[in-house]
Design an enzyme around this catalytic site. Structure first.
Site, PDB file in Angstrom:
ATOM      1  N   ASN A   9       9.822  -4.981   1.721  1.00 40.29           N
ATOM      2  CA  ASN A   9      10.272  -4.602   3.104  1.00 40.29           C
ATOM      3  C   ASN A   9      10.733  -6.308   3.777  1.00 40.29           C
ATOM      4  O   ASN A   9      10.122  -6.884   3.970  1.00 40.29           O
ATOM      5  CB  ASN A   9       8.995  -4.314   3.888  1.00 40.29           C
ATOM      6  CG  ASN A   9       9.055  -4.246   5.453  1.00 40.29           C
ATOM      7  OD1 ASN A   9      10.223  -4.111   5.732  1.00 40.29           O
ATOM      8  ND2 ASN A   9       8.049  -3.891   6.172  1.00 40.29           N
ATOM      9  N   LYS A  11      12.106  -6.875   6.458  1.00 39.61           N
ATOM     10  CA  LYS A  11      11.972  -7.038   7.843  1.00 39.61           C
ATOM     11  C   LYS A  11      13.013  -7.726   8.367  1.00 39.61           C
ATOM     12  O   LYS A  11      13.965  -7.428   7.694  1.00 39.61           O
ATOM     13  CB  LYS A  11      10.482  -7.995   8.252  1.00 39.61           C
ATOM     14  CG  LYS A  11       9.207  -7.328   7.521  1.00 39.61           C
ATOM     15  CD  LYS A  11       7.995  -7.671   8.002  1.00 39.61           C
ATOM     16  CE  LYS A  11       6.880  -6.973   7.018  1.00 39.61           C
ATOM     17  NZ  LYS A  11       5.517  -7.443   7.678  1.00 39.61           N
ATOM     18  N   HIS A  94       5.922   1.966  10.330  1.00 42.09           N
ATOM     19  CA  HIS A  94       5.460   0.559   9.996  1.00 42.09           C
ATOM     20  C   HIS A  94       4.601   0.184  11.506  1.00 42.09           C
ATOM     21  O   HIS A  94       5.110   0.278  12.441  1.00 42.09           O
ATOM     22  CB  HIS A  94       6.590  -0.350   9.695  1.00 42.09           C
ATOM     23  CG  HIS A  94       5.935  -1.563   9.167  1.00 42.09           C
ATOM     24  ND1 HIS A  94       5.291  -2.509  10.228  1.00 42.09           N
ATOM     25  CD2 HIS A  94       5.881  -2.149   7.881  1.00 42.09           C
ATOM     26  CE1 HIS A  94       5.113  -3.445   9.181  1.00 42.09           C
ATOM     27  NE2 HIS A  94       5.236  -3.355   8.050  1.00 42.09           N
ATOM     28  N   GLU A  96       4.349  -2.721  12.962  1.00 44.96           N
ATOM     29  CA  GLU A  96       5.111  -3.233  13.776  1.00 44.96           C
ATOM     30  C   GLU A  96       6.003  -2.467  14.770  1.00 44.96           C
ATOM     31  O   GLU A  96       6.165  -2.967  15.837  1.00 44.96           O
ATOM     32  CB  GLU A  96       6.054  -4.299  13.059  1.00 44.96           C
ATOM     33  CG  GLU A  96       5.097  -5.465  12.573  1.00 44.96           C
ATOM     34  CD  GLU A  96       5.760  -6.054  11.204  1.00 44.96           C
ATOM     35  OE1 GLU A  96       6.944  -6.036  10.822  1.00 44.96           O
ATOM     36  OE2 GLU A  96       4.988  -6.839  10.510  1.00 44.96           O
ATOM     37  N   GLU A 165      -1.430   0.430   4.896  1.00 47.20           N
ATOM     38  CA  GLU A 165      -1.199  -0.898   5.219  1.00 47.20           C
ATOM     39  C   GLU A 165      -2.185  -1.438   6.373  1.00 47.20           C
ATOM     40  O   GLU A 165      -2.040  -0.871   7.568  1.00 47.20           O
ATOM     41  CB  GLU A 165       0.250  -1.233   5.923  1.00 47.20           C
ATOM     42  CG  GLU A 165       1.416  -0.896   4.668  1.00 47.20           C
ATOM     43  CD  GLU A 165       2.575  -1.906   5.164  1.00 47.20           C
ATOM     44  OE1 GLU A 165       2.988  -2.655   4.189  1.00 47.20           O
ATOM     45  OE2 GLU A 165       2.871  -1.629   6.233  1.00 47.20           O
ATOM     46  N   GLY A 171       0.920  -9.855   6.872  1.00 39.67           N
ATOM     47  CA  GLY A 171       1.375 -10.988   6.924  1.00 39.67           C
ATOM     48  C   GLY A 171       0.504 -12.298   7.425  1.00 39.67           C
ATOM     49  O   GLY A 171       0.534 -13.199   8.163  1.00 39.67           O
ATOM     50  N   SER A 209      -0.069  -8.378   2.775  1.00 42.49           N
ATOM     51  CA  SER A 209      -0.251  -9.617   1.977  1.00 42.49           C
ATOM     52  C   SER A 209      -0.606  -9.193   0.542  1.00 42.49           C
ATOM     53  O   SER A 209      -1.312 -10.194  -0.327  1.00 42.49           O
ATOM     54  CB  SER A 209      -1.608 -10.400   2.531  1.00 42.49           C
ATOM     55  OG  SER A 209      -1.216 -10.674   3.752  1.00 42.49           O
TER      56      SER A 209
HETATM   57  P1  PGA Z   1       3.209  -8.493   4.077  1.00 42.52           P
HETATM   58  O1  PGA Z   1       3.690  -7.239   4.817  1.00 42.52           O
HETATM   59  O2  PGA Z   1       3.296  -8.493   2.602  1.00 42.52           O
HETATM   60  O3  PGA Z   1       4.245  -9.820   4.396  1.00 42.52           O
HETATM   61  O4  PGA Z   1       1.742  -8.633   4.476  1.00 42.52           O
HETATM   62  C1  PGA Z   1       3.749  -6.024   4.378  1.00 42.52           C
HETATM   63  C2  PGA Z   1       4.509  -5.058   5.215  1.00 42.52           C
HETATM   64  O5  PGA Z   1       4.248  -5.305   6.511  1.00 42.52           O
HETATM   65  O6  PGA Z   1       5.039  -4.090   4.844  1.00 42.52           O
END
Ligand code: PGA
Length: 247
Positions: A9, A11, A94, A96, A165, A171, A209
């Protein structure tokens, strides 16, 4: 035996030059990957990355899709449009998007429906916040999020991919332990069992992460069928290590 899926991803990261370098490095380093691999890229780069991954084992993914089919929705793009660019997977729900764009469970479920209707596999993200985990509400939250998608999609539910998640792990460098993740994955799998006879072959990814160092332990759990990788998917050596760990 379920074939694992490792999905990056990106982003809101990348540029024409950076994308070209990243995909070239992935193509060069992938060898005969045993797992499925995808990159979910920012919408403006779909056409570019469609060309970059052509003829490789990397599938193209998007990060969102409209809940509407077409019409006066400025700034949005439909599942049919994604299909025009060879998109195979689309993230929906997601955290976010849920957090910064107020996407509700119902909106997320409708987006999954739109993707499926266009022949795109939705990767439906579910997960609890830190406050919800600390209040002992993890199961309740992920089951509620999942139930909306099951309700809206009927027997087609077997065609989705699920990504667990935990919001507190995204993150932050704080990964769920393999045991914590497996526990929630097992809850989700049993919820899917109640909805479809196909639950055993469905993929449930872990995200939050996941990195080159912790991937193999997480991917070794019985109900963890791959990863949704944010930060580490932008670094070719790290993403390749995760792909190798899934093999
Ligand atoms: P991350 O993000 O691996 O940077 O924690 C995962 C995601 O949001 O899909």
């Amino acid at each position: 035996m379920r074939k694992k899926l490792i999905a990056g991803n990106w982003k809101m990261n990348g540029s024409l030059a950076a994308n070209e370098a990243l995909v070239a490095a992935l193509r060069a380093g992938m060898g005969n990957a045993q797992c499925l691999v995808a990159v979910c890229v920012p919408a403006p780069y779909l056409a570019q990355v469609q060309q970059l991954v052509a003829g490789s084992a990397i599938d193209l993914g998007a990060q969102d899709v409209s809940q509407h089919e077409s019409g006066a929705f400025t700034g949005e793009f439909s599942a049919g449009m994604l299909r025009d660019f060879g998109v195979r997977y689309c993230l929906v729900g997601h955290s976010e998007r849920r957090q910064y764009h107020s996407e509700t469970d119902v909106v997320v479920a409708t987006k999954a429906q739109r993707a499926l209707a266009a022949g795109i596999t939705p990767i439906v993200c579910v997960g609890e916040t830190l406050a919800e985990r600390e209040a002992g509400r993890t199961e309740e939250v992920v089951k509620r999020q999942m139930a909306a998608v099951i309700h809206a999609n009927g027997h087609c539910i077997s065609e989705i991919v699920v990504a667990y998640e935990p919001v507190w792990a995204i993150g932050t460098g704080k990964t769920a332990t393999p045991e914590q993740a497996q526990q929630v994955h097992a809850v989700l799998r049993s919820q899917l069992h109640a909805a479809t006879e196909q639950a055993e072959r469905m993929l449930i990814l872990y995200g939050g992460s996941m990195n080159a160092a912790n991937a193999s332990q997480l991917l070794g759990q019985a109900d963890i069928d791959g990863g949704l990788i944010g930060g580490a998917s932008l670094k070719a050596p790290d993403f390749l290590t995760i792909i190798a760990a899934a093999g």
